[in-house]
Design a protein around this motif. Structure first.
Motif, PDB file in Angstrom:
ATOM      1  N   LEU A  89       0.829  -1.211   0.000  1.00  0.00           N
ATOM      2  CA  LEU A  89       0.000   0.000   0.000  1.00  0.00           C
ATOM      3  C   LEU A  89       0.865   1.262   0.000  1.00  0.00           C
ATOM      4  O   LEU A  89       0.589   2.220  -0.719  1.00  0.00           O
ATOM      5  CB  LEU A  89      -0.907   0.023   1.227  1.00  0.00           C
ATOM      6  N   THR A  90       1.902   1.230   0.807  1.00  0.00           N
ATOM      7  CA  THR A  90       2.808   2.372   0.882  1.00  0.00           C
ATOM      8  C   THR A  90       3.457   2.639  -0.473  1.00  0.00           C
ATOM      9  O   THR A  90       3.602   3.785  -0.906  1.00  0.00           O
ATOM     10  CB  THR A  90       3.899   2.116   1.936  1.00  0.00           C
ATOM     11  N   PHE A  91       3.814   1.550  -1.138  1.00  0.00           N
ATOM     12  CA  PHE A  91       4.435   1.651  -2.461  1.00  0.00           C
ATOM     13  C   PHE A  91       3.466   2.281  -3.466  1.00  0.00           C
ATOM     14  O   PHE A  91       3.830   3.164  -4.248  1.00  0.00           O
ATOM     15  CB  PHE A  91       4.845   0.254  -2.922  1.00  0.00           C
ATOM     16  N   VAL A  92       2.217   1.828  -3.426  1.00  0.00           N
ATOM     17  CA  VAL A  92       1.220   2.335  -4.373  1.00  0.00           C
ATOM     18  C   VAL A  92       0.912   3.803  -4.099  1.00  0.00           C
ATOM     19  O   VAL A  92       0.791   4.612  -5.025  1.00  0.00           O
ATOM     20  CB  VAL A  92      -0.067   1.479  -4.320  1.00  0.00           C
ATOM     21  N   GLU A  95       3.150   6.260  -5.653  1.00  0.00           N
ATOM     22  CA  GLU A  95       2.866   6.511  -7.069  1.00  0.00           C
ATOM     23  C   GLU A  95       1.664   7.446  -7.227  1.00  0.00           C
ATOM     24  O   GLU A  95       1.640   8.292  -8.126  1.00  0.00           O
ATOM     25  CB  GLU A  95       2.609   5.180  -7.791  1.00  0.00           C
ATOM     26  N   VAL A  96       0.678   7.288  -6.351  1.00  0.00           N
ATOM     27  CA  VAL A  96      -0.488   8.183  -6.404  1.00  0.00           C
ATOM     28  C   VAL A  96      -0.031   9.630  -6.212  1.00  0.00           C
ATOM     29  O   VAL A  96      -0.440  10.535  -6.950  1.00  0.00           O
ATOM     30  CB  VAL A  96      -1.529   7.813  -5.317  1.00  0.00           C
ATOM     31  N   ILE A  97       0.831   9.838  -5.241  1.00  0.00           N
ATOM     32  CA  ILE A  97       1.352  11.182  -4.988  1.00  0.00           C
ATOM     33  C   ILE A  97       2.125  11.692  -6.203  1.00  0.00           C
ATOM     34  O   ILE A  97       1.975  12.835  -6.627  1.00  0.00           O
ATOM     35  CB  ILE A  97       2.255  11.182  -3.732  1.00  0.00           C
ATOM     36  N   HIS A  98       2.924  10.787  -6.778  1.00  0.00           N
ATOM     37  CA  HIS A  98       3.704  11.135  -7.971  1.00  0.00           C
ATOM     38  C   HIS A  98       2.773  11.580  -9.102  1.00  0.00           C
ATOM     39  O   HIS A  98       3.033  12.579  -9.782  1.00  0.00           O
ATOM     40  CB  HIS A  98       4.530   9.921  -8.392  1.00  0.00           C
ATOM     41  N   HIS A  99       1.671  10.838  -9.267  1.00  0.00           N
ATOM     42  CA  HIS A  99       0.676  11.200 -10.288  1.00  0.00           C
ATOM     43  C   HIS A  99       0.155  12.617 -10.075  1.00  0.00           C
ATOM     44  O   HIS A  99       0.049  13.410 -11.004  1.00  0.00           O
ATOM     45  CB  HIS A  99      -0.523  10.237 -10.221  1.00  0.00           C
ATOM     46  N   HIS A 100      -0.185  12.900  -8.832  1.00  0.00           N
ATOM     47  CA  HIS A 100      -0.786  14.198  -8.550  1.00  0.00           C
ATOM     48  C   HIS A 100       0.217  15.334  -8.639  1.00  0.00           C
ATOM     49  O   HIS A 100      -0.133  16.450  -8.989  1.00  0.00           O
ATOM     50  CB  HIS A 100      -1.487  14.157  -7.189  1.00  0.00           C
ATOM     51  N   GLU A 101       1.450  15.018  -8.349  1.00  0.00           N
ATOM     52  CA  GLU A 101       2.497  16.026  -8.508  1.00  0.00           C
ATOM     53  C   GLU A 101       2.639  16.392  -9.979  1.00  0.00           C
ATOM     54  O   GLU A 101       2.730  17.564 -10.341  1.00  0.00           O
ATOM     55  CB  GLU A 101       3.830  15.503  -7.971  1.00  0.00           C
ATOM     56  N   ARG A 102       2.624  15.359 -10.816  1.00  0.00           N
ATOM     57  CA  ARG A 102       2.736  15.613 -12.251  1.00  0.00           C
ATOM     58  C   ARG A 102       1.533  16.400 -12.748  1.00  0.00           C
ATOM     59  O   ARG A 102       1.649  17.326 -13.522  1.00  0.00           O
ATOM     60  CB  ARG A 102       2.847  14.289 -13.027  1.00  0.00           C
ATOM     61  N   LEU A 103       0.360  15.991 -12.280  1.00  0.00           N
ATOM     62  CA  LEU A 103      -0.877  16.660 -12.675  1.00  0.00           C
ATOM     63  C   LEU A 103      -0.824  18.131 -12.274  1.00  0.00           C
ATOM     64  O   LEU A 103      -1.180  19.021 -13.046  1.00  0.00           O
ATOM     65  CB  LEU A 103      -2.067  15.975 -12.006  1.00  0.00           C
ATOM     66  N   VAL A 122      -5.630   5.432  -0.161  1.00  0.00           N
ATOM     67  CA  VAL A 122      -4.703   4.331  -0.347  1.00  0.00           C
ATOM     68  C   VAL A 122      -4.090   3.907   0.981  1.00  0.00           C
ATOM     69  O   VAL A 122      -4.242   2.797   1.416  1.00  0.00           O
ATOM     70  CB  VAL A 122      -3.580   4.704  -1.338  1.00  0.00           C
ATOM     71  N   THR A 123      -3.435   4.815   1.662  1.00  0.00           N
ATOM     72  CA  THR A 123      -2.755   4.443   2.894  1.00  0.00           C
ATOM     73  C   THR A 123      -2.387   5.670   3.701  1.00  0.00           C
ATOM     74  O   THR A 123      -2.474   6.796   3.225  1.00  0.00           O
ATOM     75  CB  THR A 123      -1.464   3.650   2.594  1.00  0.00           C
ATOM     76  N   ALA A 124      -1.947   5.427   4.913  1.00  0.00           N
ATOM     77  CA  ALA A 124      -1.592   6.524   5.797  1.00  0.00           C
ATOM     78  C   ALA A 124      -0.200   7.055   5.522  1.00  0.00           C
ATOM     79  O   ALA A 124       0.280   7.918   6.220  1.00  0.00           O
ATOM     80  CB  ALA A 124      -1.665   6.060   7.248  1.00  0.00           C
TER      81      ALA A 124
ATOM     82  N   GLU B  86       7.588  -1.436 -14.102  1.00  0.00           N
ATOM     83  CA  GLU B  86       8.903  -2.026 -13.868  1.00  0.00           C
ATOM     84  C   GLU B  86       9.298  -1.898 -12.398  1.00  0.00           C
ATOM     85  O   GLU B  86       9.830  -2.833 -11.790  1.00  0.00           O
ATOM     86  CB  GLU B  86       9.938  -1.350 -14.778  1.00  0.00           C
ATOM     87  N   LYS B  87       9.003  -0.734 -11.809  1.00  0.00           N
ATOM     88  CA  LYS B  87       9.285  -0.550 -10.379  1.00  0.00           C
ATOM     89  C   LYS B  87       8.492  -1.536  -9.533  1.00  0.00           C
ATOM     90  O   LYS B  87       8.976  -2.050  -8.527  1.00  0.00           O
ATOM     91  CB  LYS B  87       8.894   0.884  -9.947  1.00  0.00           C
ATOM     92  N   PHE B  88       7.275  -1.788  -9.973  1.00  0.00           N
ATOM     93  CA  PHE B  88       6.416  -2.726  -9.256  1.00  0.00           C
ATOM     94  C   PHE B  88       7.048  -4.126  -9.245  1.00  0.00           C
ATOM     95  O   PHE B  88       7.098  -4.806  -8.213  1.00  0.00           O
ATOM     96  CB  PHE B  88       5.033  -2.755  -9.914  1.00  0.00           C
ATOM     97  N   LEU B  89       7.558  -4.558 -10.389  1.00  0.00           N
ATOM     98  CA  LEU B  89       8.232  -5.856 -10.456  1.00  0.00           C
ATOM     99  C   LEU B  89       9.434  -5.900  -9.512  1.00  0.00           C
ATOM    100  O   LEU B  89       9.662  -6.881  -8.818  1.00  0.00           O
ATOM    101  CB  LEU B  89       8.715  -6.132 -11.878  1.00  0.00           C
TER     102      LEU B  89
END
Lengths: 135, 135
Positions: A89-92, A95-103, A122-124, B86-89
Motif C-alpha cells: 500500500l505504501t508503495f502504491v 505513485e499516487v502522490i507522484h501522479h498528482h504532482e505531475r498533474l 490508499v494508505t496513511a 517495472e518498479k512494481f516488479l
C-alpha cells in the motif's frame, strides 16, 4: 534425488515443461496485477478530482487506518505476509502522490483542478500530501 | 462551481455518496491485488523448489528481460506508467528474495530444499540472488 552443487540437469524436458507452465501462470497473474493497478489509479484520480471540486480535505486518517487494517486481515486470510501487504500500500500511495504532482505541474493555471489527492484512499503513508506540498 | 481555499463543503450527501462508491471500488481492487499477490508468491515458491530439486540455475536473465518488456507493454496498453510497472516488479522481487531468505534460515539442515529462487521469474532486479548470498 541427490543434487550436485546446483549443477543444471535441465536435459529433462518434463521438468522444463513444468517450469514453463508455472511461469505462464506467473505471467498471467502479472498481467492481471498491471491491469488492476491501472484501474486503481483511475479511481484515485476520480477521488482527487472530486475532492478538488468540492473542497474536501485531501487526507482522511480514519479511512487510512481502516484500509491498512483491512488489507492486513485480507493478507492473513490469503497467507500473504501482512507486513508486505502494508508495504505494498505504501508503495502504491507513493505513485499516487507522484501522479498528482505531475498533474499539478501540468495545470498550474487551474489549481482547483489539480487539487489532490486520492492519496488518503490508499494508505496513511501520505500525511504530507497536502496541496502546498504538491510541486 | 467555485471552490474557496479547499474549504470542506462536505454537507452534500450526494458527493459523499459518490466518494464512498469510488472508495468501495478501490477496496475491491485492493482485495483482488492482495489475493493475486498471495497466489503469485505460491507460484514463485514452486519455481524455487523445482530449481532446487533439479539443480537449475536460480537466475535466467533472458526470462527477466522478457518479463520486463512484456510488463511495460501491458502497462502502456492499460495507460499505466511503464516505469511504474517495472518498479512494481522490482518491489515484488525484493519480497520474493525475502521469502527465500527466510526459507533458507528455517531449513538450514536441508540446503537443497532451500535453494532459491523463482527470483528470475519476476524481474532482473535480483542478479545477486545466488545461493551464497542467501543468509
Amino acid at each position: 534425488m541427490a543434487v550436485e552443487e546446483n549443477r543444471p540437469v535441465a536435459a529433462d524436458p518434463s521438468v522444463l515443461e513444468e517450469l514453463q507452465g508455472i511461469r505462464r501462470s506467473i505471467d498471467n497473474i502479472d498481467a492481471a496485477l498491471v491491469h488492476l493497478l491501472a484501474e486503481r489509479f483511475k479511481f484515485t484520480q476520480q477521488v482527487g478530482r472530486l475532492k478538488a471540486v468540492y473542497g474536501l480535505p485531501p487526507a482522511d486518517p480514519q479511512r487510512e487506518v481502516e484500509q491498512i487494517q483491512r488489507l492486513r486481515a485480507l493478507a492473513e486470510d490469503s497467507h500473504l505476509d501482512p507486513a508486505f501487504a502494508e508495504k505494498f500500500l505504501t508503495f502504491v500511495i507513493a505513485e499516487v502522490i507522484h501522479h498528482h504532482e505531475r498533474l499539478a505541474g501540468e495545470v498550474v493555471d487551474e489549481p482547483q483542478e489539480t487539487w489532490p489527492d486520492g492519496a488518503s484512499d490508499v494508505t496513511a503513508a501520505a500525511p504530507d500530501a497536502s496541496p502546498p506540498d504538491i510541486s
